[in-house]
Design a protein around this motif. Structure first.
Motif, mmCIF file in Angstrom:
data_model
loop_
_atom_site.group_PDB
_atom_site.id
_atom_site.type_symbol
_atom_site.label_atom_id
_atom_site.label_comp_id
_atom_site.label_asym_id
_atom_site.label_seq_id
_atom_site.Cartn_x
_atom_site.Cartn_y
_atom_site.Cartn_z
ATOM 1 N N SER A 98 0.780 -1.329 0.075
ATOM 2 C CA SER A 98 0.011 0.041 -0.012
ATOM 3 C C SER A 98 0.924 1.200 -0.088
ATOM 4 C CB SER A 98 -0.991 -0.005 1.308
ATOM 5 O OG SER A 98 -1.826 0.995 1.204
ATOM 6 N N THR A 99 0.501 2.120 -0.880
ATOM 7 C CA THR A 99 1.355 3.507 -1.123
ATOM 8 C C THR A 99 1.535 4.172 0.387
ATOM 9 O OG1 THR A 99 0.687 3.676 -3.357
ATOM 10 C CG2 THR A 99 1.512 5.690 -2.039
ATOM 11 N N CYS A 100 0.483 4.568 1.236
ATOM 12 C CA CYS A 100 0.483 5.300 2.191
ATOM 13 C C CYS A 100 1.400 4.937 3.314
ATOM 14 C CB CYS A 100 -0.959 5.479 2.864
ATOM 15 S SG CYS A 100 -1.858 4.133 3.275
ATOM 16 N N TYR A 101 1.717 3.579 3.559
ATOM 17 C CA TYR A 101 2.471 3.128 4.515
ATOM 18 C C TYR A 101 3.764 3.834 4.684
ATOM 19 C CZ TYR A 101 -0.614 -0.790 5.158
ATOM 20 O OH TYR A 101 -1.932 -1.752 5.514
ATOM 21 N N HIS A 102 4.532 4.217 3.646
ATOM 22 C CA HIS A 102 5.509 4.856 3.570
ATOM 23 C C HIS A 102 5.416 6.313 3.984
ATOM 24 C CE1 HIS A 102 8.707 2.003 2.102
ATOM 25 N NE2 HIS A 102 7.716 1.612 0.976
ATOM 26 N N CYS A 103 4.499 6.795 3.558
ATOM 27 C CA CYS A 103 4.287 8.017 4.162
ATOM 28 C C CYS A 103 4.273 8.229 5.659
ATOM 29 C CB CYS A 103 3.158 8.614 3.704
ATOM 30 S SG CYS A 103 2.363 10.571 4.284
ATOM 31 N N TYR A 104 3.460 7.533 6.511
ATOM 32 C CA TYR A 104 3.511 7.514 7.812
ATOM 33 C C TYR A 104 4.957 7.097 8.398
ATOM 34 C CZ TYR A 104 -1.289 6.901 6.359
ATOM 35 O OH TYR A 104 -2.620 6.847 5.589
ATOM 36 N N GLU A 105 5.535 6.293 7.769
ATOM 37 C CA GLU A 105 6.947 5.663 8.118
ATOM 38 C C GLU A 105 7.787 7.015 8.070
ATOM 39 O OE1 GLU A 105 10.298 2.377 7.030
ATOM 40 O OE2 GLU A 105 9.157 3.264 5.574
ATOM 41 N N GLY A 106 7.801 7.715 7.141
ATOM 42 C CA GLY A 106 8.659 9.112 6.740
ATOM 43 C C GLY A 106 8.263 10.123 7.661
ATOM 44 N N LEU A 107 7.007 9.969 8.612
ATOM 45 C CA LEU A 107 6.842 10.977 9.721
ATOM 46 C C LEU A 107 7.053 10.518 10.859
ATOM 47 C CD1 LEU A 107 3.483 12.307 7.938
ATOM 48 C CD2 LEU A 107 5.829 13.563 8.122
ATOM 49 N N GLN A 108 7.539 9.047 11.088
ATOM 50 C CA GLN A 108 7.650 8.707 12.550
ATOM 51 C C GLN A 108 8.339 9.734 13.409
ATOM 52 O OE1 GLN A 108 8.034 4.225 13.520
ATOM 53 N NE2 GLN A 108 10.009 4.959 12.698
ATOM 54 N N ASN A 109 7.883 9.658 14.614
ATOM 55 C CA ASN A 109 8.547 10.697 15.709
ATOM 56 C C ASN A 109 8.375 12.072 15.477
ATOM 57 O OD1 ASN A 109 8.650 8.059 17.321
ATOM 58 N ND2 ASN A 109 10.874 7.686 16.068
ATOM 59 N N GLU A 110 7.823 12.402 14.267
ATOM 60 C CA GLU A 110 7.643 13.990 14.178
ATOM 61 C C GLU A 110 6.527 14.574 14.918
ATOM 62 O OE1 GLU A 110 8.196 15.109 10.250
ATOM 63 O OE2 GLU A 110 10.007 13.730 9.937
ATOM 64 N N THR A 111 6.780 15.777 15.181
ATOM 65 C CA THR A 111 5.616 16.871 15.717
ATOM 66 C C THR A 111 5.226 17.654 14.484
ATOM 67 O OG1 THR A 111 6.274 16.458 17.816
ATOM 68 C CG2 THR A 111 4.919 18.242 17.285
ATOM 69 N N LEU A 112 3.946 17.600 13.824
ATOM 70 C CA LEU A 112 3.625 18.299 12.855
ATOM 71 C C LEU A 112 2.946 19.815 13.291
ATOM 72 C CD1 LEU A 112 1.574 15.592 10.680
ATOM 73 C CD2 LEU A 112 4.056 16.088 10.754
ATOM 74 N N GLU A 113 3.339 20.655 12.351
ATOM 75 C CA GLU A 113 2.929 21.972 12.576
ATOM 76 C C GLU A 113 1.444 22.341 11.905
ATOM 77 O OE1 GLU A 113 6.029 24.639 11.203
ATOM 78 O OE2 GLU A 113 7.387 23.963 12.640
ATOM 79 N N GLY A 114 0.956 23.382 12.430
ATOM 80 C CA GLY A 114 -0.311 23.872 11.720
ATOM 81 C C GLY A 114 -1.327 22.783 11.933
ATOM 82 N N ASP A 115 -2.248 22.485 11.150
ATOM 83 C CA ASP A 115 -3.511 21.624 11.269
ATOM 84 C C ASP A 115 -2.756 20.197 10.597
ATOM 85 O OD1 ASP A 115 -5.065 23.315 12.176
ATOM 86 O OD2 ASP A 115 -5.800 23.893 10.124
ATOM 87 N N GLY A 116 -1.785 20.273 9.663
ATOM 88 C CA GLY A 116 -1.400 18.819 9.493
ATOM 89 C C GLY A 116 -0.900 18.982 7.834
#
Length: 398
Positions: free
Chosen positions: A209-227
């Motif tokens: 599934s394509t989206c799994y790598h997106c979540y892996e790339g954001l692992q342990n990050e704190t996002l700014e704004g709304d997302g």
């Protein structure tokens, strides 16, 4: 041998799921069909009919256990009297536009390959790029087993997984393998060398599934704004046994996704907006289609609980395009809301809370198959808007 089992006690809406899952009962199964309230399984298993029937009854019990009140609802329907009713797969093969390497594994040639590129271009320009601040990423076709484990894919969809391995890092093993190939006169499916003893334990699988790598790339990050909103296309791989002979079930396929990660309102609002964009596109291109509540084909004993939760919480929608020749439809796009499942799994933060996620997926090959199945290869029969956009894209691509 042929094993015949009554489907009494199983609601008709689950017959297709049973047929799909039954393909994984035994490697010797040659044919499965549903007839007159029974499932017929043709096989060569040395275990005999009794063992096959036992497994079928286990599946029937899995898919019929309890009344969870499946919620069925059509959100949108666009009915079209499409001009083509032929067997598009047969025509594409006959005209050498696709080359079938084995069930579910194709080589695509013109004009199919061009249509795939146009569809992906359109999904990006007509839907993805309408979301403010969207960025594009590129992902590998393989994924680490540890990453896949965090998505619960091993427990929810174990039948799909394509493991990757290699010969162990041992010169004796490598040289013995090479010599065994020479001695056998080339690769044979049954090798004299015990591959099970000489392959390394898999660290990777093909990405399902394509989206799994997106979540892996954001692992342990704190996002700014709304997302954040990301789009990507990746080759995906799912083993589906004899189901690869069904229309549109590919072993290797291209999945464009739009992925939302952030605060609940940000993800939910963008997901709803994506649904509207997708409905607009279905009408603009005049494809015979329906958008409905759906569930994933969970391959677990708690199938009914998971599937009913998805449906009742409306966590998954599918845009299904009609295949006139077989009088069925196939899911070509899905719109999903995962709540904080992946935010928790990958420790993606929005302030002090974990992020929620959602995604919109476009199966490129399925869209192309379905469009040709409705309108054929003669461009004169295509919807005017689609034809004009396709020709404009061709000119731009020269």
């Amino acid at each position: 041998m042929e094993c015949v089992v009554s489907l009494e006690g199983l609601v008709s809406s689950q017959h297709g799921q049973l047929k799909y899952a039954a393909s994984f009962i035994d490697e010797t199964i040659r044919d499965i069909r549903l007839e007159s309230g029974h499932i017929h399984i043709v096989h060569d298993s040395p275990k005999g009919n009794a063992a096959i029937e036992e497994q079928v009854r286990k599946l029937i019990d899995r898919f019929s256990q309890g009344d969870f009140g499946f919620k069925e609802n059509i959100l949108f329907e666009h009915k079209v009297d499409t001009p083509y009713e032929g067997d598009i797969i047969a025509e594409l093969v006959e005209r050498k536009i696709i080359k079938v390497l084995e069930p579910g594994l194709f080589i695509f040639r013109e004009p199919f390959s061009s249509l795939m590129r146009f569809l992906d271009y359109s999904f990006v320009t007509k839907i993805a790029n309408r979301f403010a601040g969207i960025t594009e990423e590129q992902y590998p076709a393989v994924i680490h087993c540890d990453t896949l484990n965090k998505t619960n894919h091993f427990t929810s969809f174990p039948e799909h997984i394509h493991f990757l391995s290699h010969l162990r890092e041992d010169l004796e093993i490598i040289e013995a393998f090479s010599q065994s190939i020479r001695d056998a006169g080339g690769w044979k499916q049954e090798q004299p060398l015990d591959l099970n003893a000489n392959l390394a334990k898999p660290k990777f699988t093909m990405n399902p599934s394509t989206c799994y790598h997106c979540y892996e790339g954001l692992q342990n990050e704190t996002l700014e704004g709304d997302g954040v909103t990301v789009t990507a296309i990746s080759k995906c791989h799912r083993f589906e046994s004899r189901n690869h002979t069904d229309f549109g079930r590919l072993l290797d396929f291209s999945m464009r996704e739009i992925i939302f990660v952030g605060k609940p309102d940000y993800v939910k609002e963008n997901r709803l907006q994506a649904i509207e964009y997708l409905k607009e596109l279905a009408v603009e291109w005049n494809v015979d289609s329906v958008l409905e509540i759906a569930n994933d084909p969970f391959f677990t004993n708690d199938f009914q609980v998971k599937a009913s939760f998805q449906r009742n919480q409306e966590m998954k929608y599918e845009l299904r395009l009609t295949i006139p020749n077989i009088n069925k439809s196939i899911a070509c796009s899905s719109i999903n809301f995962h709540s904080n499942t992946f935010g928790n799994a990958f420790n993606i933060k929005m302030g002090k809370r974990n992020a929620v996620t959602g995604c919109v997926g476009f199966g490129i090959e399925r869209w192309a198959f379905a469009f040709f199945a409705q309108y054929g290869l003669d461009e004169a029969n295509w919807p005017a808007a689609f034809r004009e956009q396709y020709h404009a894209w061709q000119q731009k691509s020269l």
